[in-house]
Design a protein around this motif. Structure first.
Motif, PDB file in Angstrom:
ATOM      1  N   SER A 170       0.824  -1.216   0.000  1.00 46.95           N
ATOM      2  CA  SER A 170       0.000   0.000   0.000  1.00 46.95           C
ATOM      3  C   SER A 170       0.854   1.259   0.000  1.00 46.95           C
ATOM      4  O   SER A 170       0.568   2.214  -0.726  1.00 46.95           O
ATOM      5  CB  SER A 170      -0.918   0.014   1.223  1.00 46.95           C
ATOM      6  OG  SER A 170      -1.781  -1.086   1.203  1.00 46.95           O
ATOM      7  N   VAL A 171       1.911   1.259   0.807  1.00 45.87           N
ATOM      8  CA  VAL A 171       2.792   2.430   0.870  1.00 45.87           C
ATOM      9  C   VAL A 171       3.479   2.653  -0.482  1.00 45.87           C
ATOM     10  O   VAL A 171       3.563   3.789  -0.970  1.00 45.87           O
ATOM     11  CB  VAL A 171       3.821   2.276   2.010  1.00 45.87           C
ATOM     12  CG1 VAL A 171       4.927   3.309   1.904  1.00 45.87           C
ATOM     13  CG2 VAL A 171       3.138   2.374   3.357  1.00 45.87           C
ATOM     14  N   LEU A 172       3.958   1.580  -1.103  1.00 47.12           N
ATOM     15  CA  LEU A 172       4.620   1.712  -2.396  1.00 47.12           C
ATOM     16  C   LEU A 172       3.669   2.244  -3.468  1.00 47.12           C
ATOM     17  O   LEU A 172       4.003   3.161  -4.222  1.00 47.12           O
ATOM     18  CB  LEU A 172       5.209   0.369  -2.835  1.00 47.12           C
ATOM     19  CG  LEU A 172       6.467  -0.085  -2.104  1.00 47.12           C
ATOM     20  CD1 LEU A 172       6.802  -1.525  -2.475  1.00 47.12           C
ATOM     21  CD2 LEU A 172       7.623   0.824  -2.414  1.00 47.12           C
ATOM     22  N   LEU A 205       0.760   3.868  -3.073  1.00 46.80           N
ATOM     23  CA  LEU A 205       0.286   5.228  -2.793  1.00 46.80           C
ATOM     24  C   LEU A 205       1.376   6.278  -3.039  1.00 46.80           C
ATOM     25  O   LEU A 205       1.095   7.339  -3.598  1.00 46.80           O
ATOM     26  CB  LEU A 205      -0.233   5.324  -1.359  1.00 46.80           C
ATOM     27  CG  LEU A 205      -1.584   4.670  -1.117  1.00 46.80           C
ATOM     28  CD1 LEU A 205      -1.949   4.714   0.360  1.00 46.80           C
ATOM     29  CD2 LEU A 205      -2.661   5.357  -1.941  1.00 46.80           C
ATOM     30  N   SER A 206       2.598   5.975  -2.646  1.00 48.07           N
ATOM     31  CA  SER A 206       3.664   6.947  -2.893  1.00 48.07           C
ATOM     32  C   SER A 206       3.946   7.082  -4.393  1.00 48.07           C
ATOM     33  O   SER A 206       4.219   8.181  -4.882  1.00 48.07           O
ATOM     34  CB  SER A 206       4.936   6.570  -2.127  1.00 48.07           C
ATOM     35  OG  SER A 206       5.372   5.292  -2.495  1.00 48.07           O
ATOM     36  N   GLY A 207       3.860   5.989  -5.133  1.00 49.86           N
ATOM     37  CA  GLY A 207       4.007   6.068  -6.580  1.00 49.86           C
ATOM     38  C   GLY A 207       2.888   6.867  -7.217  1.00 49.86           C
ATOM     39  O   GLY A 207       3.116   7.646  -8.156  1.00 49.86           O
ATOM     40  N   VAL A 264       1.199   9.276  -5.771  1.00 46.45           N
ATOM     41  CA  VAL A 264       1.406  10.682  -5.430  1.00 46.45           C
ATOM     42  C   VAL A 264       2.463  11.297  -6.349  1.00 46.45           C
ATOM     43  O   VAL A 264       2.302  12.427  -6.825  1.00 46.45           O
ATOM     44  CB  VAL A 264       1.788  10.831  -3.941  1.00 46.45           C
ATOM     45  CG1 VAL A 264       2.326  12.214  -3.636  1.00 46.45           C
ATOM     46  CG2 VAL A 264       0.597  10.521  -3.061  1.00 46.45           C
ATOM     47  N   LEU A 265       3.538  10.565  -6.607  1.00 43.36           N
ATOM     48  CA  LEU A 265       4.553  11.078  -7.525  1.00 43.36           C
ATOM     49  C   LEU A 265       3.995  11.248  -8.939  1.00 43.36           C
ATOM     50  O   LEU A 265       4.302  12.237  -9.622  1.00 43.36           O
ATOM     51  CB  LEU A 265       5.762  10.150  -7.554  1.00 43.36           C
ATOM     52  CG  LEU A 265       6.796  10.398  -6.463  1.00 43.36           C
ATOM     53  CD1 LEU A 265       7.852   9.313  -6.486  1.00 43.36           C
ATOM     54  CD2 LEU A 265       7.424  11.747  -6.625  1.00 43.36           C
ATOM     55  N   THR A 291       1.908  14.413  -8.935  1.00 43.65           N
ATOM     56  CA  THR A 291       2.712  15.635  -8.978  1.00 43.65           C
ATOM     57  C   THR A 291       3.321  15.839 -10.365  1.00 43.65           C
ATOM     58  O   THR A 291       3.452  16.972 -10.824  1.00 43.65           O
ATOM     59  CB  THR A 291       3.825  15.624  -7.923  1.00 43.65           C
ATOM     60  OG1 THR A 291       4.658  14.479  -8.122  1.00 43.65           O
ATOM     61  CG2 THR A 291       3.260  15.601  -6.522  1.00 43.65           C
ATOM     62  N   PRO A 335       9.724  12.390 -12.123  1.00 41.78           N
ATOM     63  CA  PRO A 335       8.829  11.831 -11.107  1.00 41.78           C
ATOM     64  C   PRO A 335       7.864  10.786 -11.668  1.00 41.78           C
ATOM     65  O   PRO A 335       7.446   9.882 -10.950  1.00 41.78           O
ATOM     66  CB  PRO A 335       8.070  13.037 -10.565  1.00 41.78           C
ATOM     67  CG  PRO A 335       8.227  14.094 -11.571  1.00 41.78           C
ATOM     68  CD  PRO A 335       9.469  13.814 -12.332  1.00 41.78           C
ATOM     69  N   GLY A 381       7.579   7.258  -9.971  1.00 40.70           N
ATOM     70  CA  GLY A 381       6.247   6.867  -9.507  1.00 40.70           C
ATOM     71  C   GLY A 381       5.805   5.541 -10.099  1.00 40.70           C
ATOM     72  O   GLY A 381       5.259   4.684  -9.405  1.00 40.70           O
ATOM     73  N   LEU A 396       7.707   2.717  -8.408  1.00 40.16           N
ATOM     74  CA  LEU A 396       7.153   2.421  -7.085  1.00 40.16           C
ATOM     75  C   LEU A 396       5.840   1.637  -7.189  1.00 40.16           C
ATOM     76  O   LEU A 396       5.609   0.697  -6.426  1.00 40.16           O
ATOM     77  CB  LEU A 396       6.940   3.714  -6.302  1.00 40.16           C
ATOM     78  CG  LEU A 396       8.199   4.402  -5.792  1.00 40.16           C
ATOM     79  CD1 LEU A 396       7.849   5.739  -5.155  1.00 40.16           C
ATOM     80  CD2 LEU A 396       8.941   3.522  -4.814  1.00 40.16           C
TER      81      LEU A 396
END
Length: 119
Positions: free
Chosen positions: A10-12, A14-16, A18-19, A22, A43, A47, A50
């Motif tokens: 989930s962290v991977l 979601l962070s991907g 978000v990148l 952006t 990015p 992203g 990730l």
């Protein structure tokens, strides 16, 4: 162990995401082609990697893992080539802000001037 794996996945992802978001905002908001190209490549690729790592973690043991790995490898290999080509075309079509360049090496090449620099 399954809970930890789901959290990492989930962290991977979601962070991907978000990148990638952006990067999309940068493509829309930046004023010129070179800035947009930077936002579209750097990015966005990180992203995507990730997100692919999150999918790779979630699909452990599945046959589709190698397809995910191929997508990541081809993205990493082709993104710099595409960015370089877009930058060259934007320069030739004069769609760049001249104030961004500290040294304009392409202009010297177009005129046939070659300076030997000893830095």
């Amino acid at each position: 162990m399954n809970l930890v794996s789901d959290i990492v996945t989930s962290v991977l992802i979601l962070s991907g995401a978000v990148l990638a978001l952006t990067a999309a905002i940068g493509v829309v908001r930046f004023p010129d082609t070179l800035s947009r190209m930077h936002a579209a490549t750097k990015p966005q690729v990180v992203g995507l990697i990730l997100i692919l790592l999150g999918a790779f973690n979630h699909l452990r043991g599945n046959v589709d893992i190698w397809m995910i790995a191929l997508v990541g490898v081809f993205t990493v290999l082709t993104a710099p080539i595409i960015a370089h080509t877009v930058g060259q075309v934007a320069y030739r079509e004069q769609r760049v802000r001249k104030g961004l360049f500290m040294v304009d090496e392409l202009r010297a090449d177009e005129k046939g001037e070659h300076e030997d620099r000893t830095d």
